[in-house]
Design a protein around this motif. Structure first.
Motif, mmCIF file in Angstrom:
data_model
loop_
_atom_site.group_PDB
_atom_site.id
_atom_site.type_symbol
_atom_site.label_atom_id
_atom_site.label_comp_id
_atom_site.label_asym_id
_atom_site.label_seq_id
_atom_site.Cartn_x
_atom_site.Cartn_y
_atom_site.Cartn_z
ATOM 1 N N TYR A 97 12.582 -12.130 10.853
ATOM 2 C CA TYR A 97 13.280 -12.392 9.605
ATOM 3 C C TYR A 97 14.185 -13.608 9.731
ATOM 4 C CZ TYR A 97 11.571 -8.174 7.399
ATOM 5 O OH TYR A 97 10.766 -7.235 6.830
ATOM 6 N N ASP B 187 12.096 -16.638 9.241
ATOM 7 C CA ASP B 187 11.290 -16.629 8.018
ATOM 8 C C ASP B 187 9.847 -16.203 8.275
ATOM 9 O OD1 ASP B 187 13.487 -17.423 6.707
ATOM 10 O OD2 ASP B 187 12.922 -19.516 6.505
ATOM 11 N N ARG B 188 9.661 -15.269 9.175
ATOM 12 C CA ARG B 188 8.337 -14.694 9.373
ATOM 13 C C ARG B 188 8.377 -13.256 8.892
ATOM 14 N NH1 ARG B 188 7.564 -13.642 14.346
ATOM 15 N NH2 ARG B 188 9.515 -14.300 15.245
ATOM 16 N N ARG B 189 7.226 -12.577 9.021
ATOM 17 C CA ARG B 189 7.206 -11.172 8.605
ATOM 18 C C ARG B 189 7.343 -10.219 9.771
ATOM 19 N NH1 ARG B 189 6.615 -9.848 3.622
ATOM 20 N NH2 ARG B 189 5.717 -11.332 2.168
ATOM 21 N N ASN C 163 3.465 -5.945 11.512
ATOM 22 C CA ASN C 163 3.289 -5.050 10.371
ATOM 23 C C ASN C 163 1.848 -4.605 10.224
ATOM 24 O OD1 ASN C 163 2.093 -7.333 9.471
ATOM 25 N ND2 ASN C 163 3.236 -7.514 7.588
ATOM 26 N N ARG C 164 1.040 -4.712 11.276
ATOM 27 C CA ARG C 164 -0.366 -4.377 11.053
ATOM 28 C C ARG C 164 -0.788 -3.035 11.655
ATOM 29 N NH1 ARG C 164 -2.740 -7.261 7.848
ATOM 30 N NH2 ARG C 164 -4.593 -6.084 8.341
ATOM 31 N N ARG D 296 8.602 -1.445 -3.234
ATOM 32 C CA ARG D 296 7.732 -2.113 -2.263
ATOM 33 C C ARG D 296 6.258 -1.848 -2.586
ATOM 34 N NH1 ARG D 296 11.175 -3.607 2.453
ATOM 35 N NH2 ARG D 296 12.500 -4.883 1.154
ATOM 36 N N ARG E 50 4.421 -4.480 -4.428
ATOM 37 C CA ARG E 50 4.273 -5.815 -3.861
ATOM 38 C C ARG E 50 2.824 -6.289 -3.973
ATOM 39 N NH1 ARG E 50 5.589 -5.953 1.961
ATOM 40 N NH2 ARG E 50 4.434 -7.868 1.720
ATOM 41 N N PRO E 51 2.597 -7.602 -4.093
ATOM 42 C CA PRO E 51 1.221 -8.096 -4.204
ATOM 43 C C PRO E 51 0.340 -7.632 -3.060
ATOM 44 C CG PRO E 51 2.822 -9.917 -4.076
ATOM 45 C CD PRO E 51 3.594 -8.656 -4.230
ATOM 46 N N PHE E 52 0.975 -7.358 -1.914
ATOM 47 C CA PHE E 52 0.186 -6.914 -0.772
ATOM 48 C C PHE E 52 -0.609 -5.661 -1.116
ATOM 49 C CE2 PHE E 52 -0.087 -4.093 2.906
ATOM 50 C CZ PHE E 52 -0.851 -4.881 3.724
ATOM 51 N N ALA F 168 -3.419 -6.232 -3.328
ATOM 52 C CA ALA F 168 -4.522 -6.926 -2.686
ATOM 53 C C ALA F 168 -5.432 -5.976 -1.928
ATOM 54 C CB ALA F 168 -3.978 -7.978 -1.730
ATOM 55 N N LEU F 169 -4.905 -4.816 -1.539
ATOM 56 C CA LEU F 169 -5.707 -3.897 -0.738
ATOM 57 C C LEU F 169 -6.823 -3.297 -1.576
ATOM 58 C CD1 LEU F 169 -3.084 -1.904 1.313
ATOM 59 C CD2 LEU F 169 -4.432 -3.859 1.977
ATOM 60 N N ALA F 170 -7.914 -2.957 -0.898
ATOM 61 C CA ALA F 170 -8.992 -2.274 -1.588
ATOM 62 C C ALA F 170 -8.491 -0.916 -2.062
ATOM 63 C CB ALA F 170 -10.173 -2.100 -0.654
ATOM 64 N N ASN G 258 -9.585 2.036 -1.777
ATOM 65 C CA ASN G 258 -9.625 3.170 -0.861
ATOM 66 C C ASN G 258 -8.947 2.850 0.465
ATOM 67 O OD1 ASN G 258 -11.421 1.275 -0.121
ATOM 68 N ND2 ASN G 258 -13.167 2.646 0.123
ATOM 69 N N ARG H 12 -3.841 2.350 3.762
ATOM 70 C CA ARG H 12 -2.427 1.975 3.774
ATOM 71 C C ARG H 12 -1.728 2.206 2.440
ATOM 72 N NH1 ARG H 12 -3.451 -3.638 6.526
ATOM 73 N NH2 ARG H 12 -5.396 -3.231 5.459
#
Ligand code: SF4
Ligand code: SF4
Lengths: 463, 194
Positions: free
Chosen positions: A39, A42-44, A47-48, A341, A344-346, A349-351, A353, A356
């Motif tokens: 943070y 300026d990175r995330r 988170n995977r 949260r 969020r666009p994230f 963006a997910l499929a 099914n 997450r």
């Protein structure tokens, strides 16, 4: 004879507790190091990795890391000095854990259990919340803490590798330079407290915030010269001690022993798998213990400002009520944040099914449950179910004070991480310059000021 | 000869502590901003993708005539101009009088292509373009990296990265939840000047 057995069991339980106290913070710190650095830059951050779709803001990565380190091949190079090489990580880790034994994490716990049969004659069992009550508690920390450098030095020497050796050399030179300033600043604080026992030091800082060591432990908010000198002594000693803690833990501005730019990884190049993990965890354990000791010396230890142990025990119902009813909106706010949260666009963006998608739902329900339990806690407090019992106030005091130390430790370690991602590394000559030409004279000056403080106080008391 | 540069420092600067606090304040600002706003310029890649600008040179495609035949007349201009020599064309005779030639085979070895775009510029028929916006030119086999006529003609209508093609062909190796139909191309807000 039975007394000793009971004592032994209690001490063992306390050992396990203090071990757990340190070791549970380590994974949090590894996670915080990654996330805070991300943070700040300026990175995330991580988170995977996820378990059944729950990523928990990257906490799972720490778990995965542990698995990775455990199952990795343990490479033992041919050219190492086997005995020392095996001992080094063990020394590093055990030293870091040993120092925590003298740090108190709460007032004595008075268990009103009728233990006359076990406990020689007394009806109430008083358990000091500290593993070892040594008279020279702080001296013990200095003594054992400086052994920590043996881990680094032995690792550097036994690795038979010039980079490791240089790392070990730097560690020992740095340790000698900063141990002095640390010891002297602590000596100044001893003069203020009049004792080296950490439990007594912590007990002296109970009550209002200006009793804290950093404000000179005076038990009075007035502004006579004595208080002012106390402030200067406390502040200076804190600065010196905290800087030395950075040096002792080999944290950022002082991490020359593992300066990766010039020494690859310093003393732990040759280590892999769990042996490396031991060094890695020892660094974080050192940070935790360093923060805990700093908190105990300067920030009231386990004490909550304006709320000493007696007050917690007297007003346990009120405190529970405030905590419980206050926790409800906080938990709901977190649930709301989790819901936000999920927009969020994230997630868009997910499929459809994707597993997450569970995560925001999981956190919303978790925070809602937390709100409900906080509500329950508040109701228990409002009904006055705890204050009347014998055990309740004791356990509440224990929980609150340990929690207070926990929060202070978390803040101290967060500060270390924050500094790490702010300051560049010292050059070797700057390091020596700072240690010998700036910190040592300041420490001696602090001791002299503390001496003045003692003389003035005695004069005032004599009047 | 090195000249020592003297930068005069004020007393406060030589104390370091105010300057350290200033630095800490700056990093804290960044940390808190990112904690609360979560607007880091990171594109969370496999889940989110950037939409490439119109003139981005992605994977090649072959354009077609209204009747569905490729526009290419197998003139070999692109194969000639290609600095990487990665275009292989096998010409054949077209029954259609004015066209005369067409490519029986048209292969581009994407492992050798340097994406210079000369082939596009050389083409007299506007038969080859690099406007697909596909940057995931990857596969599990080298053979798949040689794009052939059929594949490049298909690229006309969609953005179908090769990995997805592989998974469609080998569904047993596809990751959980992959059904081959997902349109995983997500536009990321470009307003921050990514
Ligand atoms: S982009 Fe350049 S290298 Fe690639 S096929 Fe076209 S001419 Fe050859
Ligand atoms: S793609 Fe264009 S340049 Fe290449 S052979 Fe076909 S018509 Fe000629």
């Amino acid at each position: 004879m039975e007394n000793h057995w009971a004592e032994l069991i209690v001490v063992l339980i306390k050992c396990v507790f203090s071990l757990a106290f340190v070791m549970q913070i380590v994974p949090i710190l590894i996670w915080a190091e990654r996330k805070v650095s991300a943070y700040i830059q300026d990175r995330r951050g991580p988170n995977r990795a996820h378990i059944m779709g729950i990523r928990a803001a990257g906490l799972v990565h720490t778990l995965v890391d542990v698995v990775k380190l455990v199952v990795k091949e343990d490479i033992i190079p041919d050219h190492v000095e086997k005995g020392f090489w095996f001992a080094a990580p063990v020394i590093a880790m055990s030293v870091a854990l040993t120092t925590f034994t003298v740090v108190p994490w709460g007032d004595s716990l008075l268990l009103p259990i009728s233990v006359t049969s076990l406990w020689g004659g007394t009806a109430a069992m008083e358990i000091p919340l500290q593993v070892a009550q040594i008279n020279g508690g702080m001296l013990f920390i200095l003594a054992i803490g400086s052994l920590g450098v043996y881990g680094v030095m032995l690792a550097g020497w036994a690795s038979n590798n010039k980079f490791s050796l240089l790392g070990g050399l730097r560690a020992s030179a740095q340790m000698i330079s900063y141990e002095l300033a640390m010891g002297l600043s602590v000596a100044a604080m001893f003069m203020l407290y009049g004792t080296a026992r950490l439990d007594q030091i912590a007990a002296q800082q109970a009550g209002p915030i200006w009793n804290w060591g950093i404000f000179g432990v005076l038990n009075s908010p007035s502004f006579d010269p004595l208080v002012l000198i106390g402030w200067v002594v406390g502040g200076l000693a804190f600065l010196l001690f905290w800087t030395s803690v950075f040096a002792e833990t080999n944290r950022m501005p002082f991490d020359l022993p593992e300066g990766e730019a010039e020494l690859v990884a310093g003393y732990h190049i040759e280590y892999s798998s769990l042996r490396f993990a031991l060094f890695f965890m020892a660094e974080y354990a050192h940070m935790i213990v360093g923060s805990a000791v700093t908190a105990t010396l300067f920030f009231g230890g386990y004490n909550i400002p304006f709320l000493d142990g007696a007050a917690i025990r007297a007003h346990s119902d009120l405190i529970l009520m405030v905590l419980g009813f206050g926790g409800v909106p906080v938990s709901l706010a977190f649930a709301f944040i989790a819901w936000r949260r999920s927009k969020r666009p994230f997630y868009r963006a997910l499929a459809k099914n994707d597993i997450r998608h569970r995560e925001p739902r999981f956190f919303i329900s978790m925070w809602t449950m937390s709100a409900l339990s906080a509500l329950g806690l508040g109701v228990v407090g409002a009904l006055g179910l705890v204050g009347g019992t014998v055990l309740g106030p004791e356990l509440l005091a224990f929980a609150l004070q340990t929690g207070s130390l926990f929060i202070k430790v978390l803040f101290g370690t967060f500060f270390m991480i924050w500094v790490r991602w702010t300051l560049p590394r010292f050059r070797y000559d700057q390091l020596m310059d700072l240690g010998w030409r700036a910190m040592l004279p300041t420490a001696i000056g602090t001791i002299m000021l503390a001496g003045v403080w003692v003389i003035v106080r005695e004069a005032v008391h004599a009047v | 000869m090195t000249l020592p540069v003297q930068r005069p420092r004020s007393f406060l600067e030589r104390l370091f502590i105010p300057e350290i606090l200033r630095g800490l304040y700056i990093t804290l600002q960044h940390g808190l901003h990112n904690l609360f706003h979560q607007d880091q310029p990171t594109v969370e890649y496999p889940d989110m993708r950037r939409v490439m600008p119109d003139r981005y040179k992605g994977a090649h495609r072959l354009t077609t005539r209204p009747d569905g035949k490729v526009k290419c007349v197998a003139c070999m201009c692109c194969a000639q101009v290609c600095p990487a020599r990665c275009i292989t064309i096998e010409a054949g005779e077209d029954a259609d009088e004015p066209i005369e030639k067409y490519p029986v085979q048209f292969q581009i070895d994407m492992l050798r292509c340097i994406y210079c775009g000369y082939c596009v510029e050389a083409c007299p028929k506007d038969a080859i373009r690099m406007d697909t916006g596909i940057y995931e030119i990857n596969s599990f086999t080298r053979q798949d990296m040689i794009h052939d006529k059929a594949y490049m003609t298909d690229l006309m209508d969609g953005k179908k990265p090769l990995a997805e093609k592989f998974y469609r062909d080998q569904p047993d190796q596809a990751p959980a939840g992959f059904d081959g139909t997902q349109d995983r191309v997500v536009s990321v807000d470009d307003s921050r000047g990514l």
